[in-house]
Design a protein around this motif. Sequence first.
Motif, PDB file in Angstrom:
ATOM      1  N   ASN A 187       1.216  -1.369   0.122  1.00 38.44           N
ATOM      2  CA  ASN A 187       0.100   0.385  -0.364  1.00 38.44           C
ATOM      3  C   ASN A 187       0.895   1.718  -0.123  1.00 38.44           C
ATOM      4  OD1 ASN A 187      -2.034  -1.759   0.228  1.00 38.44           O
ATOM      5  ND2 ASN A 187      -2.121  -1.014   2.135  1.00 38.44           N
ATOM      6  N   GLY A 188       0.157   2.508  -0.431  1.00 37.68           N
ATOM      7  CA  GLY A 188       0.756   3.899  -0.292  1.00 37.68           C
ATOM      8  C   GLY A 188       0.516   3.853   0.685  1.00 37.68           C
ATOM      9  N   SER A 189      -0.327   5.275   0.352  1.00 33.53           N
ATOM     10  CA  SER A 189      -1.707   6.068   1.972  1.00 33.53           C
ATOM     11  C   SER A 189      -2.437   5.848   2.335  1.00 33.53           C
ATOM     12  CB  SER A 189      -0.758   7.406   1.199  1.00 33.53           C
ATOM     13  OG  SER A 189      -1.146   7.771   0.462  1.00 33.53           O
ATOM     14  N   ASP A 190      -2.941   4.858   1.306  1.00 37.08           N
ATOM     15  CA  ASP A 190      -4.613   4.107   1.462  1.00 37.08           C
ATOM     16  C   ASP A 190      -5.288   3.889   3.320  1.00 37.08           C
ATOM     17  OD1 ASP A 190      -5.069   1.287   1.648  1.00 37.08           O
ATOM     18  OD2 ASP A 190      -2.873   2.151   0.747  1.00 37.08           O
ATOM     19  N   THR A 191      -6.094   4.877   3.139  1.00 36.64           N
ATOM     20  CA  THR A 191      -6.767   4.409   4.724  1.00 36.64           C
ATOM     21  C   THR A 191      -8.226   3.648   4.408  1.00 36.64           C
ATOM     22  OG1 THR A 191      -6.988   6.482   5.198  1.00 36.64           O
ATOM     23  CG2 THR A 191      -5.131   5.276   5.893  1.00 36.64           C
ATOM     24  N   GLY A 192      -8.454   2.554   5.069  1.00 33.04           N
ATOM     25  CA  GLY A 192      -9.738   2.400   5.542  1.00 33.04           C
ATOM     26  C   GLY A 192     -10.934   2.032   4.279  1.00 33.04           C
ATOM     27  N   ALA A 193     -11.177   2.811   3.409  1.00 37.26           N
ATOM     28  CA  ALA A 193     -12.579   2.562   3.147  1.00 37.26           C
ATOM     29  C   ALA A 193     -12.454   4.311   1.373  1.00 37.26           C
ATOM     30  CB  ALA A 193     -14.369   2.495   3.021  1.00 37.26           C
ATOM     31  N   VAL A 194     -11.256   4.689   1.711  1.00 34.07           N
ATOM     32  CA  VAL A 194     -11.817   5.650   1.404  1.00 34.07           C
ATOM     33  C   VAL A 194     -10.848   5.378   0.155  1.00 34.07           C
ATOM     34  CG1 VAL A 194      -9.761   7.982   1.031  1.00 34.07           C
ATOM     35  CG2 VAL A 194      -9.985   7.116   4.147  1.00 34.07           C
ATOM     36  N   ALA A 195     -11.542   6.157  -1.030  1.00 35.58           N
ATOM     37  CA  ALA A 195     -11.254   5.515  -2.222  1.00 35.58           C
ATOM     38  C   ALA A 195     -10.085   6.276  -2.883  1.00 35.58           C
ATOM     39  CB  ALA A 195     -12.205   6.607  -3.579  1.00 35.58           C
ATOM     40  N   PHE A 196      -9.597   5.060  -3.150  1.00 31.76           N
ATOM     41  CA  PHE A 196      -8.013   4.956  -4.030  1.00 31.76           C
ATOM     42  C   PHE A 196      -7.706   5.384  -4.847  1.00 31.76           C
ATOM     43  CE2 PHE A 196      -8.665   0.645  -3.122  1.00 31.76           C
ATOM     44  CZ  PHE A 196      -8.268   0.282  -3.733  1.00 31.76           C
ATOM     45  N   LEU A 197      -6.289   5.228  -5.619  1.00 35.31           N
ATOM     46  CA  LEU A 197      -5.601   5.482  -6.847  1.00 35.31           C
ATOM     47  C   LEU A 197      -5.068   3.674  -7.113  1.00 35.31           C
ATOM     48  CD1 LEU A 197      -4.452   6.035  -9.627  1.00 35.31           C
ATOM     49  CD2 LEU A 197      -2.637   6.685  -8.520  1.00 35.31           C
ATOM     50  N   GLY A 198      -5.385   3.240  -8.030  1.00 37.18           N
ATOM     51  CA  GLY A 198      -4.857   1.662  -8.660  1.00 37.18           C
ATOM     52  C   GLY A 198      -3.799   1.686  -8.858  1.00 37.18           C
ATOM     53  N   VAL A 199      -2.047   1.355  -8.833  1.00 33.73           N
ATOM     54  CA  VAL A 199      -1.512   0.647  -9.516  1.00 33.73           C
ATOM     55  C   VAL A 199      -1.168   0.338  -9.823  1.00 33.73           C
ATOM     56  CG1 VAL A 199       0.360   2.310 -10.179  1.00 33.73           C
ATOM     57  CG2 VAL A 199      -1.079   3.342  -8.597  1.00 33.73           C
ATOM     58  N   ILE A 200      -1.332  -0.332 -11.098  1.00 31.01           N
ATOM     59  CA  ILE A 200      -0.528  -1.935 -11.562  1.00 31.01           C
ATOM     60  C   ILE A 200       0.819  -1.396 -11.664  1.00 31.01           C
ATOM     61  CG2 ILE A 200      -1.444  -4.291 -13.234  1.00 31.01           C
ATOM     62  CD1 ILE A 200      -4.339  -3.123 -13.569  1.00 31.01           C
ATOM     63  N   VAL A 201       1.249  -2.665 -11.182  1.00 36.53           N
ATOM     64  CA  VAL A 201       3.387  -2.889 -10.686  1.00 36.53           C
ATOM     65  C   VAL A 201       3.395  -3.979 -11.396  1.00 36.53           C
ATOM     66  CG1 VAL A 201       5.004  -1.485  -9.610  1.00 36.53           C
ATOM     67  CG2 VAL A 201       2.880  -1.307  -9.137  1.00 36.53           C
ATOM     68  N   LEU A 202       4.683  -4.062 -12.611  1.00 36.40           N
ATOM     69  CA  LEU A 202       5.411  -4.959 -12.987  1.00 36.40           C
ATOM     70  C   LEU A 202       6.156  -5.674 -11.571  1.00 36.40           C
ATOM     71  CD1 LEU A 202       4.629  -3.934 -16.260  1.00 36.40           C
ATOM     72  CD2 LEU A 202       6.944  -3.937 -16.504  1.00 36.40           C
ATOM     73  N   ASP A 203       6.251  -6.895 -12.107  1.00 36.30           N
ATOM     74  CA  ASP A 203       7.044  -7.514 -11.162  1.00 36.30           C
ATOM     75  C   ASP A 203       8.777  -7.519 -11.024  1.00 36.30           C
ATOM     76  OD1 ASP A 203       7.853  -9.515  -9.012  1.00 36.30           O
ATOM     77  OD2 ASP A 203       7.348 -10.996 -10.259  1.00 36.30           O
ATOM     78  N   THR A 204       9.394  -6.571  -9.894  1.00 33.68           N
ATOM     79  CA  THR A 204      10.299  -5.825 -10.648  1.00 33.68           C
ATOM     80  C   THR A 204      11.112  -5.395  -9.803  1.00 33.68           C
ATOM     81  OG1 THR A 204       9.753  -3.535 -11.010  1.00 33.68           O
ATOM     82  CG2 THR A 204       9.944  -4.829 -13.140  1.00 33.68           C
ATOM     83  N   ARG A 205      12.814  -5.444  -8.763  1.00 30.89           N
ATOM     84  CA  ARG A 205      12.826  -5.464  -8.377  1.00 30.89           C
ATOM     85  C   ARG A 205      13.930  -3.873  -8.441  1.00 30.89           C
ATOM     86  NH1 ARG A 205      17.789  -9.344  -6.825  1.00 30.89           N
ATOM     87  NH2 ARG A 205      18.678  -9.219  -9.055  1.00 30.89           N
ATOM     88  N   PHE A 206      14.351  -3.433  -9.697  1.00 33.60           N
ATOM     89  CA  PHE A 206      15.030  -2.302  -9.549  1.00 33.60           C
ATOM     90  C   PHE A 206      14.271  -0.984  -8.903  1.00 33.60           C
ATOM     91  CE2 PHE A 206      11.893  -2.119 -13.519  1.00 33.60           C
ATOM     92  CZ  PHE A 206      11.740  -0.748 -13.160  1.00 33.60           C
ATOM     93  N   PRO A 207      15.327  -0.186  -8.350  1.00 35.50           N
ATOM     94  CA  PRO A 207      15.702   0.919  -7.920  1.00 35.50           C
ATOM     95  C   PRO A 207      14.318   1.863  -8.492  1.00 35.50           C
ATOM     96  CG  PRO A 207      17.587   1.073  -7.855  1.00 35.50           C
ATOM     97  CD  PRO A 207      17.015  -0.511  -8.653  1.00 35.50           C
ATOM     98  N   ARG A 208      13.432   2.520  -7.455  1.00 34.70           N
ATOM     99  CA  ARG A 208      12.100   3.319  -8.373  1.00 34.70           C
ATOM    100  C   ARG A 208      11.968   4.752  -7.611  1.00 34.70           C
ATOM    101  NH1 ARG A 208       8.374   1.380 -11.626  1.00 34.70           N
ATOM    102  NH2 ARG A 208       7.895  -1.065 -11.440  1.00 34.70           N
ATOM    103  N   PRO A 209      12.857   5.491  -7.331  1.00 36.31           N
ATOM    104  CA  PRO A 209      12.843   6.711  -6.837  1.00 36.31           C
ATOM    105  C   PRO A 209      11.085   7.360  -7.088  1.00 36.31           C
ATOM    106  CG  PRO A 209      13.979   7.435  -9.110  1.00 36.31           C
ATOM    107  CD  PRO A 209      13.665   5.614  -8.696  1.00 36.31           C
ATOM    108  N   PRO A 210      11.768   8.487  -6.216  1.00 37.29           N
ATOM    109  CA  PRO A 210       9.611   9.272  -6.119  1.00 37.29           C
ATOM    110  C   PRO A 210      10.075   9.732  -7.422  1.00 37.29           C
ATOM    111  CG  PRO A 210      10.824   9.649  -4.019  1.00 37.29           C
ATOM    112  CD  PRO A 210      11.712   9.096  -5.176  1.00 37.29           C
TER     113      PRO A 210
END
Length: 234
Positions: A2-25
């Motif tokens: 999770n990112g910053s989601d909490t409870g039933a609050v609507a959220f952005l869903g991000v489908i992510v590749l299966d990787t381990r390389f660095p991901r900076p902000p």
Amino acid sequence: MNGSDTGAVAFLGVIVLDTRFPRPPGDIGSPQTWVRAGIPARLRVVPGASARRVVQEQDPALLGPFIDAARSLAADGACLITTSCGFLAGWQAELQAAVPVPVITSSLLQCSDLPAPGIVTFDAASLHHALLRRAGVPDGTPVEGLAPGCELQSRILADNTLLDLAQAQRDVVAAAVQLVSRHPQVQTVVLECTNMPPYRAAVEQATGRPVHDLETLMLAAWRRAQSSSTRRAG
């Protein structure tokens, strides 16, 4: 994850590749990208979806798992869904048809709305015409890829845990400068790759053009979604 989601609050869903390389902000697959924007987000990994399989092989066997991930996020309460690879624009129609919430797979989807766009891509050899057409990219839009084997491309394809961020920035800037040098009519630079937004400011400075990517597109889409939700609630 999770990112910053909490409870039933609507959220952005991000489908992510299966990787381990660095991901900076700024990278779409980095939870910190959404935390710093104040957007509740949930990241869902598609097992086995490597960068090589998605970008270079465009493996059709992965479509089902990506649809499953989208459906899972929508069922959990995502109000908007995106992905961590611009090449998934090729499956925009299929992913959107699978869920009742908006899906924005790629920064390429905005090309038709921008003045004289030019594209900087992770792999020019793999960004073929059929994929561009499916994304609604205007015919004749210039495309420039990262130099084959450069730091950013090689580390991601190898799924290496190390990445020289300064060199990665130079790689992206070099491709963007090459793009506008070869095609001076380009007025707007679009970064296809979801790993490129951390270098957006450097590209803008080097090219003198406004730069759009999936992060900027999703921030705008989230604001619209929240505004629409507020109006409905009122």
